[in-house]
Write a protein that holds these residues in place. Sequence first.
Motif, mmCIF file in Angstrom:
data_model
loop_
_atom_site.group_PDB
_atom_site.id
_atom_site.type_symbol
_atom_site.label_atom_id
_atom_site.label_comp_id
_atom_site.label_asym_id
_atom_site.label_seq_id
_atom_site.Cartn_x
_atom_site.Cartn_y
_atom_site.Cartn_z
ATOM 1 N N GLN A 64 0.679 -1.155 0.006
ATOM 2 C CA GLN A 64 0.083 -0.064 0.008
ATOM 3 C C GLN A 64 0.788 1.177 -0.152
ATOM 4 O OE1 GLN A 64 -3.357 -0.242 -0.128
ATOM 5 N NE2 GLN A 64 -2.948 -2.250 -0.617
ATOM 6 N N GLY A 65 2.077 1.251 -0.038
ATOM 7 C CA GLY A 65 3.070 2.457 -0.084
ATOM 8 C C GLY A 65 3.827 2.665 -1.231
ATOM 9 N N THR A 66 4.787 3.266 -1.124
ATOM 10 C CA THR A 66 5.659 3.806 -2.072
ATOM 11 C C THR A 66 6.260 2.548 -2.749
ATOM 12 O OG1 THR A 66 6.437 5.643 -0.583
ATOM 13 C CG2 THR A 66 7.854 5.007 -2.406
ATOM 14 N N GLY A 67 6.265 2.454 -4.189
ATOM 15 C CA GLY A 67 7.016 1.489 -4.774
ATOM 16 C C GLY A 67 7.947 1.832 -5.769
ATOM 17 N N ALA A 68 9.100 0.987 -5.823
ATOM 18 C CA ALA A 68 10.129 1.387 -6.899
ATOM 19 C C ALA A 68 9.701 0.946 -8.433
ATOM 20 C CB ALA A 68 11.231 0.676 -6.458
ATOM 21 N N ALA A 69 9.981 1.975 -9.348
ATOM 22 C CA ALA A 69 9.736 1.647 -10.929
ATOM 23 C C ALA A 69 11.065 1.119 -11.301
ATOM 24 C CB ALA A 69 9.110 2.740 -11.180
ATOM 25 N N LEU A 70 11.204 0.018 -12.072
ATOM 26 C CA LEU A 70 12.497 -0.063 -12.627
ATOM 27 C C LEU A 70 12.385 -0.119 -14.170
ATOM 28 C CD1 LEU A 70 13.360 -3.516 -10.675
ATOM 29 C CD2 LEU A 70 13.956 -1.253 -10.219
ATOM 30 N N GLU A 71 13.153 0.628 -14.736
ATOM 31 C CA GLU A 71 13.250 0.859 -16.165
ATOM 32 C C GLU A 71 13.866 -0.133 -16.760
ATOM 33 O OE1 GLU A 71 11.949 3.027 -19.659
ATOM 34 O OE2 GLU A 71 11.382 3.366 -17.523
ATOM 35 N N VAL A 72 13.200 -1.014 -17.825
ATOM 36 C CA VAL A 72 13.714 -2.187 -18.441
ATOM 37 C C VAL A 72 13.958 -1.754 -19.923
ATOM 38 C CG1 VAL A 72 12.839 -3.614 -17.022
ATOM 39 C CG2 VAL A 72 11.681 -3.098 -18.987
ATOM 40 N N GLU A 73 14.954 -2.522 -20.317
ATOM 41 C CA GLU A 73 15.319 -2.402 -21.896
ATOM 42 C C GLU A 73 14.284 -2.727 -22.828
ATOM 43 O OE1 GLU A 73 19.265 -2.986 -24.510
ATOM 44 O OE2 GLU A 73 19.158 -4.031 -22.782
ATOM 45 N N ASN A 74 13.826 -4.028 -22.366
ATOM 46 C CA ASN A 74 12.759 -4.745 -23.392
ATOM 47 C C ASN A 74 11.622 -5.018 -22.534
ATOM 48 O OD1 ASN A 74 11.477 -6.907 -24.706
ATOM 49 N ND2 ASN A 74 13.270 -6.754 -26.476
ATOM 50 N N PHE A 75 10.785 -4.508 -22.775
ATOM 51 C CA PHE A 75 9.479 -4.788 -21.953
ATOM 52 C C PHE A 75 8.657 -5.997 -22.147
ATOM 53 C CE2 PHE A 75 4.904 -4.538 -20.760
ATOM 54 C CZ PHE A 75 4.896 -4.050 -19.372
ATOM 55 N N GLU A 76 8.651 -6.571 -23.446
ATOM 56 C CA GLU A 76 7.826 -7.627 -23.522
ATOM 57 C C GLU A 76 8.843 -9.168 -23.007
ATOM 58 O OE1 GLU A 76 5.021 -8.711 -25.083
ATOM 59 O OE2 GLU A 76 4.216 -6.561 -25.147
ATOM 60 N N GLU A 77 10.252 -8.770 -23.520
ATOM 61 C CA GLU A 77 11.129 -9.903 -23.102
ATOM 62 C C GLU A 77 11.070 -9.882 -21.403
ATOM 63 O OE1 GLU A 77 15.689 -9.751 -22.807
ATOM 64 O OE2 GLU A 77 14.976 -9.855 -25.276
ATOM 65 N N THR A 78 11.448 -8.685 -20.860
ATOM 66 C CA THR A 78 11.088 -8.938 -19.196
ATOM 67 C C THR A 78 9.875 -9.397 -18.569
ATOM 68 O OG1 THR A 78 12.533 -6.897 -19.226
ATOM 69 C CG2 THR A 78 11.234 -7.427 -17.207
ATOM 70 N N ILE A 79 8.616 -9.268 -19.417
ATOM 71 C CA ILE A 79 7.420 -9.634 -18.836
ATOM 72 C C ILE A 79 7.365 -11.137 -18.866
ATOM 73 C CG2 ILE A 79 4.879 -9.732 -19.366
ATOM 74 C CD1 ILE A 79 6.204 -7.199 -17.566
ATOM 75 N N ASN A 80 7.819 -11.775 -20.030
ATOM 76 C CA ASN A 80 8.107 -13.032 -20.431
ATOM 77 C C ASN A 80 9.121 -13.620 -19.416
ATOM 78 O OD1 ASN A 80 6.115 -12.974 -22.368
ATOM 79 N ND2 ASN A 80 7.597 -12.733 -24.048
ATOM 80 N N TYR A 81 9.997 -13.200 -19.233
ATOM 81 C CA TYR A 81 11.189 -13.678 -18.119
ATOM 82 C C TYR A 81 10.412 -13.961 -16.793
ATOM 83 C CZ TYR A 81 15.113 -13.436 -15.119
ATOM 84 O OH TYR A 81 16.114 -13.689 -14.022
ATOM 85 N N LEU A 82 9.903 -12.870 -16.250
ATOM 86 C CA LEU A 82 9.169 -12.870 -15.142
ATOM 87 C C LEU A 82 8.075 -13.795 -14.945
ATOM 88 C CD1 LEU A 82 9.151 -9.020 -14.535
ATOM 89 C CD2 LEU A 82 10.594 -10.825 -13.129
ATOM 90 N N LYS A 83 7.320 -13.877 -15.968
ATOM 91 C CA LYS A 83 6.316 -14.900 -16.070
ATOM 92 C C LYS A 83 6.792 -16.377 -16.112
ATOM 93 C CE LYS A 83 2.295 -12.017 -17.552
ATOM 94 N NZ LYS A 83 0.994 -12.219 -18.085
ATOM 95 N N ASP A 84 7.614 -16.663 -16.692
ATOM 96 C CA ASP A 84 8.593 -18.075 -16.573
ATOM 97 C C ASP A 84 8.920 -18.409 -15.393
ATOM 98 O OD1 ASP A 84 8.090 -18.064 -19.693
ATOM 99 O OD2 ASP A 84 10.178 -17.827 -20.111
ATOM 100 N N ARG A 85 9.071 -17.219 -14.624
ATOM 101 C CA ARG A 85 9.905 -17.635 -13.230
ATOM 102 C C ARG A 85 8.566 -17.444 -12.087
ATOM 103 N NH1 ARG A 85 13.009 -16.677 -16.626
ATOM 104 N NH2 ARG A 85 15.251 -17.503 -16.615
ATOM 105 N N LYS A 86 7.504 -17.378 -12.731
ATOM 106 C CA LYS A 86 6.246 -17.520 -11.698
ATOM 107 C C LYS A 86 6.189 -16.412 -10.906
ATOM 108 C CE LYS A 86 4.885 -21.669 -13.364
ATOM 109 N NZ LYS A 86 5.051 -21.672 -14.920
ATOM 110 N N VAL A 87 6.688 -15.192 -11.361
ATOM 111 C CA VAL A 87 6.456 -13.948 -10.415
ATOM 112 C C VAL A 87 5.065 -13.522 -10.327
ATOM 113 C CG1 VAL A 87 7.349 -11.653 -10.335
ATOM 114 C CG2 VAL A 87 8.991 -13.331 -10.919
ATOM 115 N N LEU A 88 4.752 -13.198 -9.318
ATOM 116 C CA LEU A 88 3.556 -12.651 -8.832
ATOM 117 C C LEU A 88 3.107 -11.429 -9.646
ATOM 118 C CD1 LEU A 88 0.494 -12.697 -7.509
ATOM 119 C CD2 LEU A 88 1.718 -11.539 -5.640
ATOM 120 N N PHE A 89 2.235 -11.229 -10.690
ATOM 121 C CA PHE A 89 1.990 -9.807 -11.045
ATOM 122 C C PHE A 89 0.494 -9.532 -10.588
ATOM 123 C CE2 PHE A 89 4.753 -11.376 -14.387
ATOM 124 C CZ PHE A 89 4.892 -10.286 -15.199
#
Length: 127
Positions: A64-89
């Motif tokens: 519920q508080g402050t969050g950090a935003a990480l700027e990524v080089e390739n958005f789609e690639e990063t999203i796929n990488y995180l989903k492959d690792r079962k990171v909670l979205f």
Amino acid sequence: MKINGLAFVGIPVTDMQRARAFYEGVLGLKVSEEMMGGKWVEYSLDNNTLAIASVGPEWLPSNQGTGAALEVENFEETINYLKDRKVLFTTEPFESPCCHMAIIGDPDGNNIVIHKLKPENEKEPCL
């Protein structure tokens, strides 16, 4: 008052070993400094610092508080990488007039924004 810049973004965690496995192992961040006997760990990101800390009940994780935003080089690639690792979205990927974003939760439930600004020629007015 004159603010000269952002000193760091700090994220409270409850289990440093689990948090480091996420921030270093999953997100690929490299430790730049470790303090307080390992209760405070910093990662240099360009001209900024992201810190994780387990310092006790006076600073607890929250989605519920402050969050950090990480700027990524390739958005789609990063999203796929995180989903492959079962990171909670907590917020699935979406597009705004000026960027692409998604929000993930770290092991303690803190929000981390995955972010990619659009090139100037693709941006729409951000109102």
